[in-house]
Design a protein around this motif. Structure first.
Motif, PDB file in Angstrom:
ATOM      1  N   LEU A 191      -9.655  -1.331   4.195  1.00 29.29           N
ATOM      2  CA  LEU A 191      -9.297  -1.851   2.625  1.00 29.29           C
ATOM      3  C   LEU A 191      -9.416  -3.156   3.151  1.00 29.29           C
ATOM      4  O   LEU A 191      -9.119  -3.877   2.052  1.00 29.29           O
ATOM      5  CB  LEU A 191      -7.688  -1.117   3.558  1.00 29.29           C
ATOM      6  N   CYS A 249     -13.001   1.138  -2.786  1.00 23.86           N
ATOM      7  CA  CYS A 249     -12.539   0.767  -1.983  1.00 23.86           C
ATOM      8  C   CYS A 249     -12.816   2.290  -1.193  1.00 23.86           C
ATOM      9  O   CYS A 249     -13.197   2.633   0.323  1.00 23.86           O
ATOM     10  CB  CYS A 249     -10.929   0.958  -2.494  1.00 23.86           C
ATOM     11  N   PHE A 295      -2.117  -0.098  -3.370  1.00 27.92           N
ATOM     12  CA  PHE A 295      -3.231   0.695  -3.759  1.00 27.92           C
ATOM     13  C   PHE A 295      -2.448   0.900  -3.524  1.00 27.92           C
ATOM     14  O   PHE A 295      -1.929   1.354  -2.642  1.00 27.92           O
ATOM     15  CB  PHE A 295      -4.505  -0.020  -2.257  1.00 27.92           C
ATOM     16  N   VAL A 299      -7.996  -4.882  -0.219  1.00 25.76           N
ATOM     17  CA  VAL A 299      -6.985  -4.576  -0.741  1.00 25.76           C
ATOM     18  C   VAL A 299      -5.803  -5.509   0.422  1.00 25.76           C
ATOM     19  O   VAL A 299      -4.960  -5.783  -0.060  1.00 25.76           O
ATOM     20  CB  VAL A 299      -6.716  -3.392  -0.380  1.00 25.76           C
ATOM     21  N   VAL A 346       0.533  -1.373   0.355  1.00 25.72           N
ATOM     22  CA  VAL A 346      -0.024   0.134  -0.206  1.00 25.72           C
ATOM     23  C   VAL A 346       1.435   0.989  -0.137  1.00 25.72           C
ATOM     24  O   VAL A 346       2.076   2.071   1.026  1.00 25.72           O
ATOM     25  CB  VAL A 346      -0.979   0.094   0.897  1.00 25.72           C
TER      26      VAL A 346
END
Length: 245
Positions: free
Chosen positions: A235, A148, A98, A240, A29
């Protein structure tokens, strides 16, 4: 014996077992601290530069996710990154799953009023408060970005935060289209950090720091930590992060 897996459910005798996503490696991330020291963004009601708020909150997000086993790519946290395009380029090169850009919000000048703070005349507004989320329809994963963003907005609402409505106002400088009004998500197609990333990307305006109450609230350590927990849950909800987060 495993017989079949229709619609994500595996049949074992008479027991239906959900098929969970496999996370073979820690998710990556990218956490972007918006703006820089040289281009510091909005000014808070107490006269502080937005970048200071962005860097502080982005660091808390990064540390919280890293403690959960997430591989975090920190972008712009030192305040030296003035080139906007460099931010998505770094995330792209790192293979991030992400991209989250962390910002703090303001309002249009027509809504500002003077007030006195520590012997200085400063500007503030009571017109807007709360968080906002943005996605770009020019991002190659706009559907995933929106999913998201909605999950983040929902998680933030469940944690006690509330979305602002002011970016949808039909006035100059606003006029943003809703992507998900309930969860505070807008379309903002030409933001460089959202349209130039090759992974799903969302920009979060965590609070309206030109609002005195919002500024005071978002600077509290427990509130920032509460927001970090909500972001991680969001998330997880959109896939994610693993469901355990």
């Amino acid at each position: 014996m495993l017989i079949k897996c229709p619609y994500g459910l595996c049949v074992l005798g008479l027991t239906l077992l959900p098929v969970l996503p496999s996370f073979a490696k820690p998710p990556i991330v990218a956490i972007d601290a918006g703006h820089s020291i040289a281009h510091s963004g909005a000014t808070s009601a107490s006269g502080k530069p937005e970048f200071d708020f962005n860097a502080a909150l982005a660091t808390i997000f990064s540390n919280f996710l890293a403690a959960q086993g997430v591989q975090v790519i920190k972008i712009g946290h030192d305040g030296m990154m003035a080139d906007l395009l460099q931010r998505p380029q770094l995330a792209n090169a790192a293979g991030a799953d992400f991209f989250l850009s962390v910002h703090h919000d303001s309002a249009q000048p027509r809504y500002f009023r003077p007030w006195q703070w520590e012997g200085k005349t400063l500007q503030h507004t009571d017109h807007a408060a709360g968080f906002s989320l943005f996605v770009s329809r020019k991002n190659p994963h706009v559907a995933e970005s929106l999913r998201c963003a909605s999950a983040l907005g929902k998680s933030l609402r469940q944690a006690g935060f509330y979305p602002s409505q002011h970016h949808a106002e039909a006035i100059e400088g606003e006029n943003k289209s809703w992507a998900d009004q309930i969860n505070g998500v807008f379309y903002y197609d030409n933001l460089v950090v959202l349209k130039a990333t090759v992974m799903p990307a969302v920009l979060l305006e965590a609070a309206v720091i030109a609002n005195r109450q919002d500024e005071d609230n978002i600077t509290k350590p427990q509130v920032r930590q509460q927001m970090a927990v909500a972001v991680a849950k969001g998330l997880s909800a959109c896939g994610v992060l693993p469901p355990s987060h």
